[in-house]
Design an enzyme around this catalytic site. Structure first.
Site, PDB file in Angstrom:
ATOM      1  N   TYR A 165      11.051  -1.992  -9.381  1.00 21.33           N
ATOM      2  CA  TYR A 165       9.675  -1.933  -9.872  1.00 21.33           C
ATOM      3  C   TYR A 165       8.734  -1.071  -9.039  1.00 21.33           C
ATOM      4  O   TYR A 165       7.950  -0.301  -9.583  1.00 21.33           O
ATOM      5  CB  TYR A 165       9.102  -3.356  -9.952  1.00 21.33           C
ATOM      6  N   GLY A 169      -1.133   0.527  -4.623  1.00 20.98           N
ATOM      7  CA  GLY A 169      -2.295  -0.244  -4.184  1.00 20.98           C
ATOM      8  C   GLY A 169      -3.535   0.203  -4.908  1.00 20.98           C
ATOM      9  O   GLY A 169      -3.825   1.398  -4.945  1.00 20.98           O
ATOM     10  N   ASN A 213       1.736   0.706   5.777  1.00 26.47           N
ATOM     11  CA  ASN A 213       2.365   0.093   4.614  1.00 26.47           C
ATOM     12  C   ASN A 213       3.416  -0.885   5.112  1.00 26.47           C
ATOM     13  O   ASN A 213       4.320  -0.510   5.858  1.00 26.47           O
ATOM     14  CB  ASN A 213       3.031   1.159   3.732  1.00 26.47           C
ATOM     15  N   GLY A 214       3.306  -2.135   4.691  1.00 24.14           N
ATOM     16  CA  GLY A 214       4.262  -3.144   5.114  1.00 24.14           C
ATOM     17  C   GLY A 214       3.566  -4.415   5.549  1.00 24.14           C
ATOM     18  O   GLY A 214       2.419  -4.680   5.199  1.00 24.14           O
ATOM     19  N   CYS A 262       0.814  -1.197   0.000  1.00 21.27           N
ATOM     20  CA  CYS A 262       0.000   0.000   0.000  1.00 21.27           C
ATOM     21  C   CYS A 262       0.856   1.259   0.000  1.00 21.27           C
ATOM     22  O   CYS A 262       2.079   1.208   0.076  1.00 21.27           O
ATOM     23  CB  CYS A 262      -0.936   0.028   1.207  1.00 21.27           C
TER      24      CYS A 262
END
Length: 487
Positions: A271, A50, A124-125, A23
């Site tokens: 990426y 996300g 996030n994670g 995210c």
């Protein structure tokens, strides 16, 4: 207000998707600004991290309003919604699930009421010690079921952290956070808030990115610098690994909740991050171009044209062309509007596969010996379909070059890679993968070459998906579930 009427987002083809990050997070404290509008723009800049759900929590100083739903940022929010979300601070989130199902209850920010008001949190994670945290929460609230285990609640680690934040008594949230944060393990970048204060924290390894920005009269925290750019904030610095920030009327305060042991994610350079983002003082685009130059030096080939798999392969393809002297061209056109859908695709549409996303320029590639540059190979299905499509369009030769080493290991820190049993690289040599995808030749950049291109020392990077060395211990049960073997 909460809207439990979310729609289910479906994949066109789970086998053909690229690696996904968990995210993107965004937070802003700016009493004189339209914080909901700023957050909307910031989430737009982070949409690539996300696409399953989006949400934001806004406070006017005395009350927190949460609005979230399934879908893209533009699908969740409209002008009427944004206009109704008035306040002085806000946290926002775009989600791709790596823990918990893709349903409305797992959309973020999560919200809970506590003794001193509400807490809204975006994450996030991926945490690796949820069982330990569940046990701790059970001790704090023995008569209450673990919140993220209930059938009507979320099933992700974000809700667990939020529950801990409101279960440690009638104390300032700043103090409670300093007790909770040191007990979290894994990758986590958090933006959270109560009615008056914005908070941000980054795990001691700094696996996922988080940056701090400055407005004329306010502060911004975000997953990437590109989000700062789009809202007109100037970059102050990266949030340090193990750092906890507090932003309120008194200004900015920084606390250290753990000693830093930097291990930034190497795949961000390959990426995940936007090319216009800066990591560790260097643009991601420049890094990817350098990766392409090194890839050309490591795996030269006699060819007529270098083409990228857009968009993630473009910078490295430019670098490959520069390094090899082979002309660069556009041989594939990407349909930018294909991705998530709220309509169940038919079997006919599923069989179209990669053609929904990419279409060849026949007049460019017919009769040519092509070098096709892509960012990674996970299962191999995308590359196999792509090579076949290029040959059908008239390509004389197809030489595939990959701007990352073979992906050998799953990620436990927030990237949705396949399990090790599903990855193509662990079971096959490069020559066998080449035959499997139908290419004339295949070359991956070396791990040493990729690391050198980032200009970050290897000891400060998490390279686990390539070498199997995980910087944060993985619980045995989790490792067994994903078929992890000792490297």
């Amino acid at each position: 207000m909460l809207r439990p009427d979310g729609r289910l987002s479906l994949e066109l083809d789970a086998e053909e998707r690229s690696p996904q990050d968990a995210c993107g997070v965004f937070g802003v404290w700016a009493p004189d600004e339209d914080v909901a509008q700023l957050t909307y723009y910031g989430l737009f800049a982070l949409q690539h991290r996300g696409q399953e759900s989006a949400g934001m929590a806004v406070s006017n100083g005395s009350r927190i309003t949460v609005f979230k739903d399934m879908g893209l940022v533009s699908q969740v929010f409209d002008d009427t919604t944004i206009t109704s979300l008035r306040g002085r601070l806000c946290v926002g989130h775009t989600r791709y699930s790596t823990t918990g199902a893709s349903v409305w209850h797992n959309a973020q920010p999560t919200f809970r009421s506590g003794p001193r008001g509400g807490v809204a949190l975006a994450h996030n994670g991926n945490l690796t010690n949820t069982h330990e945290l569940e046990a701790w929460l059970g001790e704090l609230t023995p008569s209450t079921p673990v919140p993220h285990k209930t059938t009507m609640d979320s099933t992700n680690d974000t809700s667990l952290v939020t529950a801990l934040m409101v279960s440690l008594g009638d104390r300032p949230l700043e103090d409670i956070a300093m007790e909770v944060l040191p007990r979290l393990r894994g990758a986590f970048c958090l933006t959270f808030m109560n009615e008056t204060t914005l908070f941000a924290a980054r795990d001691p390894q700094g696996i996922r990115p988080l940056v701090l920005g400055r407005l004329a009269n306010g502060w911004v925290v975000a997953s990437e610098t590109a989000a700062l750019d789009i809202v007109g904030a100037s970059l102050v610095r990266e949030v340090e690994p193990g750092e906890f920030l507090v932003i309120d009327e008194a200004g900015l305060r920084s606390h250290r909740f753990a000693e830093p042991a930097p291990k930034g994610c190497l795949f961000e350079y390959v990426y995940l991050a936007r090319p216009d983002t800066t990591i560790a003082g260097r643009g991601v685009h420049a890094t990817r171009v350098e990766i392409g130059r090194r890839l050309a030096a490591e795996h030269p080939v006699d060819a007529d044209l270098v083409i990228p798999v857009p968009e993630s392969g473009t910078p490295s393809a430019i670098g490959y062309a520069q390094g090899s002297g082979i002309p660069y061209g556009q041989g594939l056109v990407k349909n930018s509007y294909v991705g998530r859908t709220f309509i169940q695709p038919s079997q006919t549409i599923r069989q179209l596969g990669i053609r929904l996303k990419l279409n060849p320029l026949r007049e460019i590639i017919a009769g040519q010996r092509l070098v096709v540059v892509d960012d990674s190979i996970v299962r191999g299905n995308t590359q196999r379909a792509l090579v076949r499509m290029l040959r059908e369009a008239g390509a004389r030769q197809v030489h595939v070059r990959i701007s990352s080493p073979p992906v050998q290991w799953p990620c436990f820190y927030g990237i949705d890679f396949a399990s090790r049993a599903e990855l193509i690289a662990p079971g096959l040599a490069v020559e066998e993968i080449c035959r499997s995808i139908g290419a004339d030749s295949l070359g991956y950049i070396s791990l040493e070459g990729l690391t050198a291109a980032t200009e970050i020392p290897a000891e400060r990077l998490c390279r686990a998906c390539f070498d199997g060395h995980y910087p944060v211990e993985i619980p045995p049960a989790q490792a067994d579930l994903l078929h992890l073997e000792a490297p």
